[in-house]
Design a protein around this motif. Structure first.
Motif, mmCIF file in Angstrom:
data_model
loop_
_atom_site.group_PDB
_atom_site.id
_atom_site.type_symbol
_atom_site.label_atom_id
_atom_site.label_comp_id
_atom_site.label_asym_id
_atom_site.label_seq_id
_atom_site.Cartn_x
_atom_site.Cartn_y
_atom_site.Cartn_z
ATOM 1 N N LEU A 33 0.825 -1.204 0.000
ATOM 2 C CA LEU A 33 0.000 0.000 0.000
ATOM 3 C C LEU A 33 0.863 1.259 0.000
ATOM 4 N N ILE A 34 1.881 1.302 0.867
ATOM 5 C CA ILE A 34 2.736 2.496 0.969
ATOM 6 C C ILE A 34 3.518 2.707 -0.315
ATOM 7 N N TRP A 38 3.032 5.703 -3.273
ATOM 8 C CA TRP A 38 4.179 6.532 -3.684
ATOM 9 C C TRP A 38 4.388 6.468 -5.201
ATOM 10 N N LEU A 39 4.286 5.254 -5.767
ATOM 11 C CA LEU A 39 4.452 5.100 -7.214
ATOM 12 C C LEU A 39 3.324 5.777 -7.989
ATOM 13 N N ILE A 40 2.093 5.671 -7.460
ATOM 14 C CA ILE A 40 0.956 6.321 -8.124
ATOM 15 C C ILE A 40 1.128 7.832 -8.136
ATOM 16 N N SER A 41 1.644 8.379 -7.041
ATOM 17 C CA SER A 41 1.915 9.817 -6.990
ATOM 18 C C SER A 41 2.927 10.223 -8.061
ATOM 19 N N LEU A 42 3.972 9.408 -8.228
ATOM 20 C CA LEU A 42 4.969 9.691 -9.266
ATOM 21 C C LEU A 42 4.358 9.597 -10.659
ATOM 22 N N VAL A 43 3.503 8.586 -10.885
ATOM 23 C CA VAL A 43 2.865 8.419 -12.188
ATOM 24 C C VAL A 43 1.961 9.611 -12.503
ATOM 25 N N GLY A 44 1.196 10.085 -11.503
ATOM 26 C CA GLY A 44 0.332 11.248 -11.710
ATOM 27 C C GLY A 44 1.123 12.483 -12.091
ATOM 28 N N LYS A 45 2.247 12.706 -11.404
ATOM 29 C CA LYS A 45 3.092 13.860 -11.726
ATOM 30 C C LYS A 45 3.708 13.712 -13.115
ATOM 31 N N ALA A 68 -6.381 9.008 -14.004
ATOM 32 C CA ALA A 68 -5.367 7.954 -13.972
ATOM 33 C C ALA A 68 -4.999 7.603 -12.539
ATOM 34 N N THR A 69 -4.884 8.620 -11.687
ATOM 35 C CA THR A 69 -4.532 8.384 -10.283
ATOM 36 C C THR A 69 -5.629 7.601 -9.563
ATOM 37 N N VAL A 70 -6.894 7.980 -9.793
ATOM 38 C CA VAL A 70 -8.012 7.298 -9.137
ATOM 39 C C VAL A 70 -8.094 5.837 -9.580
ATOM 40 N N LEU A 71 -7.941 5.580 -10.859
ATOM 41 C CA LEU A 71 -7.997 4.209 -11.363
ATOM 42 C C LEU A 71 -6.865 3.360 -10.789
ATOM 43 N N LEU A 72 -5.672 3.920 -10.725
ATOM 44 C CA LEU A 72 -4.540 3.177 -10.166
ATOM 45 C C LEU A 72 -4.743 2.907 -8.677
ATOM 46 N N PHE A 77 -6.051 -0.754 -4.225
ATOM 47 C CA PHE A 77 -6.911 -1.129 -3.103
ATOM 48 C C PHE A 77 -7.403 -2.560 -3.252
ATOM 49 N N ILE A 78 -7.823 -2.920 -4.454
ATOM 50 C CA ILE A 78 -8.295 -4.289 -4.688
ATOM 51 C C ILE A 78 -7.167 -5.290 -4.481
ATOM 52 N N SER A 79 -5.963 -4.946 -4.927
ATOM 53 C CA SER A 79 -4.818 -5.847 -4.759
ATOM 54 C C SER A 79 -4.480 -6.042 -3.284
ATOM 55 N N VAL A 80 -4.532 -4.946 -2.533
ATOM 56 C CA VAL A 80 -4.184 -5.017 -1.109
ATOM 57 C C VAL A 80 -5.178 -5.876 -0.340
ATOM 58 N N ILE A 81 -6.476 -5.678 -0.566
ATOM 59 C CA ILE A 81 -7.457 -6.457 0.204
ATOM 60 C C ILE A 81 -7.443 -7.928 -0.230
ATOM 61 N N SER A 82 -7.088 -8.179 -1.510
ATOM 62 C CA SER A 82 -6.980 -9.586 -1.933
ATOM 63 C C SER A 82 -5.772 -10.253 -1.285
ATOM 64 N N MET A 83 -4.725 -9.489 -1.004
ATOM 65 C CA MET A 83 -3.564 -10.028 -0.307
ATOM 66 C C MET A 83 -3.912 -10.407 1.131
ATOM 67 N N LEU A 84 -4.901 -9.736 1.686
ATOM 68 C CA LEU A 84 -5.335 -10.036 3.053
ATOM 69 C C LEU A 84 -6.314 -11.202 3.107
#
Length: 277
Positions: A33-34, A38-45, A68-72, A77-84
């Motif tokens: 998640l962290i 961070w990567l999504i923030s870089l991609v948005g910029k 793009a940021t919202v979709l990422l 979020f889906i990946s993180v909850i599936s990991m749990l």
């Protein structure tokens, strides 16, 4: 040791086992998640920087980077909850149904939005252009994602939806740097065409705003009931169009008068028969 103590011990052991099994998943999910945020923030910029470099409209640039940021973030979020260990199939289905419902409810707005995106990307017209579209005309003052704003020559504000504007005919009057001024004039049948053409061309050549390339042109377009009909074509810079249009119209009569070429007016011969004779 009584039964209560045995059951409590089993519960504690069960919790401990599950905690040991769950802890690595939880830690990995937190790290994902962290790092993902961070990567999504870089991609948005990066998206915003590339769109800015390509001179995209500010509102479109911000919207594309935010989408793009919202979709990422949704994918993260889906990946993180599936990991749990959470089942995401139903969650994705609910999101898809909600998106479909919203899309149907906002069908007209989405059409305008899509039209706005196309206009801002392909730029069939820009702010400052004079356009004719959807029965309206005026100077483009602003292009929003949903609407385009025009100011008419009599200072009225026209708001056009971008959906039809992107899919229908648009006449961009001021896109080119030069324009042709088309004028019409009729001369008397008693006058020669050559004298009229010479006088009109001399008039055009005496105006410094009228371009010599393409050269001014005068030609016969028809023979009316009362006049020989001529057309006058002169080219000028787009910014000078209306000044040249009105000034040249005004100068036509003095130019023809100086060449003794008459501009006729409608007339009719009336014959009276005296039946008493």
């Amino acid at each position: 040791m009584d039964i209560a103590e045995i059951d409590m011990q089993k519960i504690i052991d069960l919790i401990t086992v599950h905690a040991v099994e769950f802890a690595p998943k939880f830690a990995l999910a937190i790290i994902t998640l962290i790092v993902g945020l961070w990567l999504i923030s870089l991609v948005g910029k990066a998206i915003d920087f590339l769109l800015k470099k390509r001179e995209f409209n500010v509102s479109l640039r911000k919207w594309l980077s935010s989408v793009a940021t919202v979709l990422l973030k949704a994918c993260l979020f889906i990946s993180v909850i599936s990991m749990l260990g959470v089942k995401t199939t139903s969650f994705i289905a609910i999101l898809g149904a909600a998106g479909l419902a919203v899309g149907l409810a906002l069908q007209g707005s989405l059409s305008n939005f899509a039209g706005g995106v196309l206009i801002l990307i392909f730029k069939p017209f820009q702010v400052g252009d004079y356009i004719v579209a959807q029965g309206e005309e005026g100077v483009v003052e602003a292009i929003d994602v949903f609407c385009t704003f025009l100011t008419t020559l009599d200072n009225r504000r026209i708001i056009l939806p971008n959906g039809p504007l992107a899919s229908e005919k648009v006449n961009n009057v001021t896109h080119e740097h030069i324009r042709r001024v088309d004028l019409a004039v009729g001369i008397s049948y008693n006058n020669g065409v050559d004298e009229a053409e010479k006088a009109l061309l001399e008039m055009a050549n005496n105006d410094s705003r009228i371009l010599q390339e393409p050269a001014p042109f005068v030609g016969v377009v028809g023979y009316g009931d009362n006049s020989i009909d001529l057309t006058v074509w002169v080219w000028c810079k787009t910014d000078d169009y209306w000044d040249v249009y009105f000034d040249t119209n005004r100068a036509i009569k003095p130019a023809l008068d100086s060449a003794n070429v008459a501009i006729p007016f409608p007339q009719r011969d009336v014959h009276i028969i005296d039946k008493s004779a």
